[in-house]
Design an enzyme around this catalytic site. Structure first.
Site, PDB file in Angstrom:
ATOM      1  N   LYS A 116      -5.953  -8.708   8.843  1.00 31.55           N
ATOM      2  CA  LYS A 116      -6.972  -7.662   7.904  1.00 31.55           C
ATOM      3  C   LYS A 116      -8.394  -8.238   7.772  1.00 31.55           C
ATOM      4  O   LYS A 116      -8.842  -7.598   7.704  1.00 31.55           O
ATOM      5  CB  LYS A 116      -6.065  -7.232   6.643  1.00 31.55           C
ATOM      6  N   GLU A 200      -8.693  -9.011  -2.429  1.00 34.47           N
ATOM      7  CA  GLU A 200      -9.007  -7.031  -2.673  1.00 34.47           C
ATOM      8  C   GLU A 200      -9.361  -6.421  -4.040  1.00 34.47           C
ATOM      9  O   GLU A 200      -8.871  -7.078  -5.138  1.00 34.47           O
ATOM     10  CB  GLU A 200      -8.473  -6.149  -1.676  1.00 34.47           C
ATOM     11  N   HIS A 235       5.620  -2.777  -2.270  1.00 36.05           N
ATOM     12  CA  HIS A 235       4.604  -2.589  -1.546  1.00 36.05           C
ATOM     13  C   HIS A 235       4.518  -2.006  -0.411  1.00 36.05           C
ATOM     14  O   HIS A 235       4.492  -1.412   0.807  1.00 36.05           O
ATOM     15  CB  HIS A 235       3.707  -3.478  -1.195  1.00 36.05           C
ATOM     16  N   ARG A 297       0.826   1.120  16.532  1.00 33.08           N
ATOM     17  CA  ARG A 297       1.889   0.958  17.201  1.00 33.08           C
ATOM     18  C   ARG A 297       2.403   2.366  16.782  1.00 33.08           C
ATOM     19  O   ARG A 297       1.462   3.164  15.807  1.00 33.08           O
ATOM     20  CB  ARG A 297       2.435   0.241  16.225  1.00 33.08           C
TER      21      ARG A 297
HETATM   22  P1  ADP Z   1       5.254   1.009   7.909  1.00 35.62           P
HETATM   23  O1  ADP Z   1       3.525   1.142   7.617  1.00 35.62           O
HETATM   24  O2  ADP Z   1       5.584   1.710   9.452  1.00 35.62           O
HETATM   25  O3  ADP Z   1       6.215   1.244   7.186  1.00 35.62           O
HETATM   26  P2  ADP Z   1       5.514  -1.520   8.268  1.00 35.62           P
HETATM   27  O4  ADP Z   1       3.921  -2.721   7.783  1.00 35.62           O
HETATM   28  O5  ADP Z   1       6.026  -1.763   6.732  1.00 35.62           O
HETATM   29  O6  ADP Z   1       5.023  -0.518   8.401  1.00 35.62           O
HETATM   30  O7  ADP Z   1       6.575  -2.581   9.508  1.00 35.62           O
HETATM   31  C1  ADP Z   1       7.582  -1.422   9.652  1.00 35.62           C
HETATM   32  C2  ADP Z   1       8.328  -2.809  10.490  1.00 35.62           C
HETATM   33  O8  ADP Z   1       7.737  -3.274  11.477  1.00 35.62           O
HETATM   34  C3  ADP Z   1       9.292  -2.741  10.116  1.00 35.62           C
HETATM   35  O9  ADP Z   1      10.033  -2.802  10.266  1.00 35.62           O
HETATM   36  C4  ADP Z   1       9.239  -4.212   9.075  1.00 35.62           C
HETATM   37  O10 ADP Z   1       9.787  -4.886   9.413  1.00 35.62           O
HETATM   38  C5  ADP Z   1       8.124  -4.379  10.422  1.00 35.62           C
HETATM   39  N1  ADP Z   1       7.067  -5.265  10.362  1.00 35.62           N
HETATM   40  C6  ADP Z   1       5.972  -4.809   9.853  1.00 35.62           C
HETATM   41  N2  ADP Z   1       5.757  -6.326   9.783  1.00 35.62           N
HETATM   42  C7  ADP Z   1       6.109  -6.816  10.755  1.00 35.62           C
HETATM   43  C8  ADP Z   1       5.793  -8.409  11.539  1.00 35.62           C
HETATM   44  N3  ADP Z   1       4.200  -9.027  10.507  1.00 35.62           N
HETATM   45  N4  ADP Z   1       6.217  -9.257  11.476  1.00 35.62           N
HETATM   46  C9  ADP Z   1       7.657  -8.457  12.096  1.00 35.62           C
HETATM   47  N5  ADP Z   1       8.021  -7.397  12.002  1.00 35.62           N
HETATM   48  C10 ADP Z   1       7.215  -6.604  10.531  1.00 35.62           C
HETATM   49  P1  ADP Z   2       1.078  -4.692   4.664  1.00 38.17           P
HETATM   50  O1  ADP Z   2       0.102  -4.477   5.785  1.00 38.17           O
HETATM   51  O2  ADP Z   2       1.910  -4.858   4.503  1.00 38.17           O
HETATM   52  O3  ADP Z   2       1.468  -2.994   5.216  1.00 38.17           O
HETATM   53  P2  ADP Z   2      -0.781  -3.117   3.021  1.00 38.17           P
HETATM   54  O4  ADP Z   2      -3.102  -3.608   3.531  1.00 38.17           O
HETATM   55  O5  ADP Z   2      -1.308  -1.825   3.883  1.00 38.17           O
HETATM   56  O6  ADP Z   2      -0.219  -4.106   3.658  1.00 38.17           O
HETATM   57  O7  ADP Z   2      -0.731  -2.878   1.878  1.00 38.17           O
HETATM   58  C1  ADP Z   2       0.221  -2.417   1.332  1.00 38.17           C
HETATM   59  C2  ADP Z   2       0.598  -1.519   0.468  1.00 38.17           C
HETATM   60  O8  ADP Z   2      -0.389  -2.428  -0.407  1.00 38.17           O
HETATM   61  C3  ADP Z   2      -0.798  -0.420   0.518  1.00 38.17           C
HETATM   62  O9  ADP Z   2       0.562   0.916   0.889  1.00 38.17           O
HETATM   63  C4  ADP Z   2      -0.862  -0.122  -1.031  1.00 38.17           C
HETATM   64  O10 ADP Z   2       0.512   0.421  -1.904  1.00 38.17           O
HETATM   65  C5  ADP Z   2      -0.687  -1.578  -1.673  1.00 38.17           C
HETATM   66  N1  ADP Z   2      -1.589  -2.009  -1.987  1.00 38.17           N
HETATM   67  C6  ADP Z   2      -3.034  -2.399  -0.704  1.00 38.17           C
HETATM   68  N2  ADP Z   2      -3.762  -2.740  -1.413  1.00 38.17           N
HETATM   69  C7  ADP Z   2      -4.590  -2.318  -1.856  1.00 38.17           C
HETATM   70  C8  ADP Z   2      -5.528  -2.109  -3.337  1.00 38.17           C
HETATM   71  N3  ADP Z   2      -6.254  -2.765  -2.786  1.00 38.17           N
HETATM   72  N4  ADP Z   2      -5.153  -1.674  -4.739  1.00 38.17           N
HETATM   73  C9  ADP Z   2      -3.932  -1.408  -4.999  1.00 38.17           C
HETATM   74  N5  ADP Z   2      -3.651  -1.597  -3.749  1.00 38.17           N
HETATM   75  C10 ADP Z   2      -3.147  -1.809  -2.221  1.00 38.17           C
END
Ligand code: ADP
Ligand code: ADP
Ligand code: MG
Length: 671
Positions: A116, A200, A235, A297
């Site tokens: 990130k 952040e 989240h 993806r």
């Molecule tokens: P989305 O935004 O599509 O919901 P997520 O990041 O929540 O994306 O994850 C989508 C899928 O990938 C979920 O099934 C989650 O369990 C899996 N996943 C996400 N990050 C990882 C990771 N670092 N290692 C293994 N599985 C992951």
């Molecule tokens: P992941 O890789 O686990 O999906 P993200 O960075 O996409 O992580 O964040 C997942 C969720 O966390 C977001 O969809 C949002 O709901 C919350 N989030 C992320 N960043 C912030 C922020 N700066 N302030 C408030 N909520 C946040």
């Protein structure tokens, strides 16, 4: 186009990819773990290859084994789905080295967006707005703490390698910082093998709005509009829709352009999602948006985009991977109507959304078609195990506008029948019916803020559910009795009497249900045309039948409705209007399970954990003596001796996890 595609994934996404491959005339190769030998994705594929034990780390995550299968099976390409190896740059590279097409972006693009902090730096350079924060190399706690103070509380600590909401901590005051930092680092190290973090500004009222992008090898890049994924718990997304409710045209254009810029900045090929967070403190009009991360993806929620644009994104992925140009340009892509996806999870909303495991003793959906789509990787009878994601299915609805789509959603959810484990169906129905959600008052705090309205109360089985349970029970006995009589060639046997289970003057029987600790006696009086059912607090006139689908067509005081009742051992699940209520029935005729009628045994009625064992080999036991307590689906079940006898073997101890059907206690043979 390649002739054969290997899908390096499981569950609904593997099935969904195969559907498109089949439609395009591409053969499919499934890979599976030992736990998945009987899974839907294996059954759907043209061929299936075993790659290892249940644990993902020994099967779905083993790049070498998967590449070996690709070579042996002659697959020309590998689709990684989402999760698992989908964002693994080394795997993408290994595919390339082996001369196999990786359906996804280049290894470099995955690497650029994989962390990130690096991704944010690239975006800043490309002039895409990023969330204000600290994402430098220096990870010393003092520097991080100072950065948090400079940004100003509240802040969010995030794992740079994070995903799926893991490794994240909100911090509201400096005094909580150290502990939160430690927690985020620990979780991140465990989940991703990397404990670096970034900090952040924590937005207190944001919406999660993401843009679907697509690039091809010729350098074209387009976006397919936005998805709003603001409804989250932990989240993690639960409900996603496209387009975003009340999205101003100007904001849509700005965000779309920023996302395409992001894709172009890394020469992106294939499907990707640029996730933004939008500060909606003062509404969406003129709101600020910030880049959060890019998922390189196919995304779980891609179907809502397919429903509003009319394109099959997996088809696009396969074509682009095979070297074709994008089929259309930006100007040709438009939005038609509104789509909403809900994730049906095996989890207990009332228990802090704790994942649930077990056998899907019932899994039915209502009619699907242009308005309702169900993507699933499981069938009735399949298990949701501890090994993988607890998602049962995605339900996607489409209609001309949001309120029509919501109506479709409420109906489609109410038609779901899920038993054998906890599911969030009733919770989702409440979301779809919530006035604030209907009004589009979305932000990521929605579920927490409205939890009291959304989380179905537990306990206190409604009156109607009791009637349905009792009615189903007596109807099934009548069916069984008729069946037995037919088999015994004596249709005049008293067993064939539909109203004659207990034949006395006032033919009636008492059913003893338990709802948690509460015992509820229900008396069923047999009438010539149905039953009178007496419960604490009232009585009703009921009749009904069980149809070929196993549904209960009930008529209660003249009102006809459809429900389904599933009985597993003593556990009864009553499904109606999308809710699934559980009761236990003390059935004197079905205490424990018998093995082949010969030597008796107690078998596990469902997947669960042994709480207590009260039997030892050699014990002389009497019929109905409690011998084992099993905890399954958050309830305890007492398993009793099926008859008088002597215990031969006890195969379990307290704490054991056991499978459905496992023999727990066996008894000595009788002469
Ligand atoms: P989305 O935004 O599509 O919901 P997520 O990041 O929540 O994306 O994850 C989508 C899928 O990938 C979920 O099934 C989650 O369990 C899996 N996943 C996400 N990050 C990882 C990771 N670092 N290692 C293994 N599985 C992951
Ligand atoms: P992941 O890789 O686990 O999906 P993200 O960075 O996409 O992580 O964040 C997942 C969720 O966390 C977001 O969809 C949002 O709901 C919350 N989030 C992320 N960043 C912030 C922020 N700066 N302030 C408030 N909520 C946040
Ligand atoms: Mg994310």
């Amino acid at each position: 186009m390649f002739d054969k595609l290997l899908i390096a994934n499981r569950g609904e996404i593997a099935c969904r990819i195969m559907e498109t491959a089949r439609r395009m005339g591409v053969r499919t190769v499934a890979v599976y773990s030992e736990a998945d030998a009987g899974s839907r994705h294996v059954a759907m594929a043209d061929e299936g290859w075993l790659i290892g034990p249940a644990a993902a780390a020994e099967s779905y995550l083993v790049a070498d084994k998967i590449l070996e299968v690709a070579k042996s099976s002659g697959a020309g390409a590998i689709h990684p789905g989402y999760g698992f190896l989908s964002e693994n740059a080394a795997f993408a590279e290994a595919c390339e080295d082996a001369g196999i097409i990786f359906v996804g972006p280049t290894a470099d693009a995955i690497r650029a967006m994989g962390l990130k902090d690096a991704a944010k730096a690239i975006m800043q350079k490309a002039k895409v707005p990023v969330v204000p924060g600290y994402h430098d190399e220096d990870q010393s706690p003092d520097v991080l703490k100072q950065a948090a103070a400079d940004i100003g509380y509240p802040v969010l600590i995030k794992a740079v390698a994070g995903g799926g909401g893991k490794g994240m901590r909100q911090v509201h005051a400096e005094s909580d910082f150290d502990e939160a930092l430690e927690g985020a680092m620990r979780e991140s190290k465990a989940a991703f093998g990397d404990d670096r973090v970034l900090i952040e500004k924590y937005l207190t009222k944001p919406r999660h709005i993401e843009i679907q992008v697509f690039g091809d090898k010729a350098g074209n890049a387009v976006h397919l509009f936005e998805r709003d994924c603001s409804l989250q718990r932990r989240h993690q997304k639960v409900v996603e829709e496209a387009p975003a409710p009340d999205m101003p045209l100007a904001l849509r254009e700005q965000m779309g352009a920023a996302a395409v810029k992001a894709a172009e900045a890394i020469g992106y090929v294939g499907a990707g999602t640029v996730e933004f967070i939008v500060d909606v403190t003062n509404g969406l009009d003129g709101a600020e948006f910030f880049f959060m991360e890019m998922n390189t993806r196919l995304q779980v929620e891609h179907p809502v985009t397919e429903m509003i644009t009319g394109y099959d994104l997996v088809e696009w992925q396969l074509r682009v991977a095979a070297g074709e140009d994008l089929p259309v340009g930006q100007d040709e892509i438009s939005i038609n109507g509104h789509a909403i996806e809900v994730r049906l999870y095996a989890e207990a909303p009332a228990n802090n959304f704790l994942p649930s495991t077990g056998t899907l003793s019932r899994l039915r959906f209502g009619a699907t078609g242009p308005h309702v789509r169900v993507d699933t990787g499981v069938r009735e009878g399949d298990q949701v195990s501890i090994h993988y994601d607890p998602m049962i299915a995605k339900m996607i609805v489409w209609d001309r506008d949001r309120s029509s789509a919501l109506r479709r959603l409420r109906v489609a959810l109410a038609d779901c029948q899920i038993a054998g484990l906890n599911s969030n169906t009733a919770f989702l129905i409440r979301v779809a019916a919530h006035p604030a959600f209907i009004d589009g008052e979305l932000d990521t705090g929605f579920i927490e803020r409205h939890a009291a309205d959304l989380i179905p109360e537990t306990g206190g089985v409604p009156y109607r559910v009791l009637v349905l349970a009792a009615l189903d029970q007596v109807l099934r006995r009548a069916v069984d009795a008729r069946h037995m009589a037919t088999k015994s060639n004596d249709p005049h046997s008293p067993w064939a009497q539909v109203n004659g289970w207990v034949m006395n003057d006032d033919a009636h029987e008492v059913l003893r249900f338990a709802d948690g600790d509460e015992e509820i006696a229900v008396t069923v009086h047999y009438q010539t045309n149905g039953y009178i059912i007496d419960m604490p607090g009232g009585s009703v006139r009921a009749r009904g039948e069980i149809d070929v689908e196993g549904n209960l067509i009930a008529n209660i005081d003249g009102v006809r409705s459809i429900a389904a009742v599933v009985k597993e051992g003593q556990l009864i699940t009553v499904m109606s209007h999308g809710s699934a209520q559980r009761l236990t029935l003390h059935d004197p005729l079905e205490v424990g399970d018998m093995e082949d009628g010969g030597s008796g045994a107690i078998t596990a009625p469902m997947f669960g954990k042994i709480v207590q064992v009260m039997a030892m080999p050699g014990d002389v036991v009497e019929k109905d003596m409690p011998l084992v307590i099993l905890e399954a689906m958050k309830m305890e079940h007492t398993l009793c001796a099926p008859e008088n006898g002597v215990v031969a073997e006890v195969n379990v101890v307290a704490g054991d996890q056991i499978d459905d059907g496992a023999v727990l206690v066996s008894f000595e043979e009788k002469e």
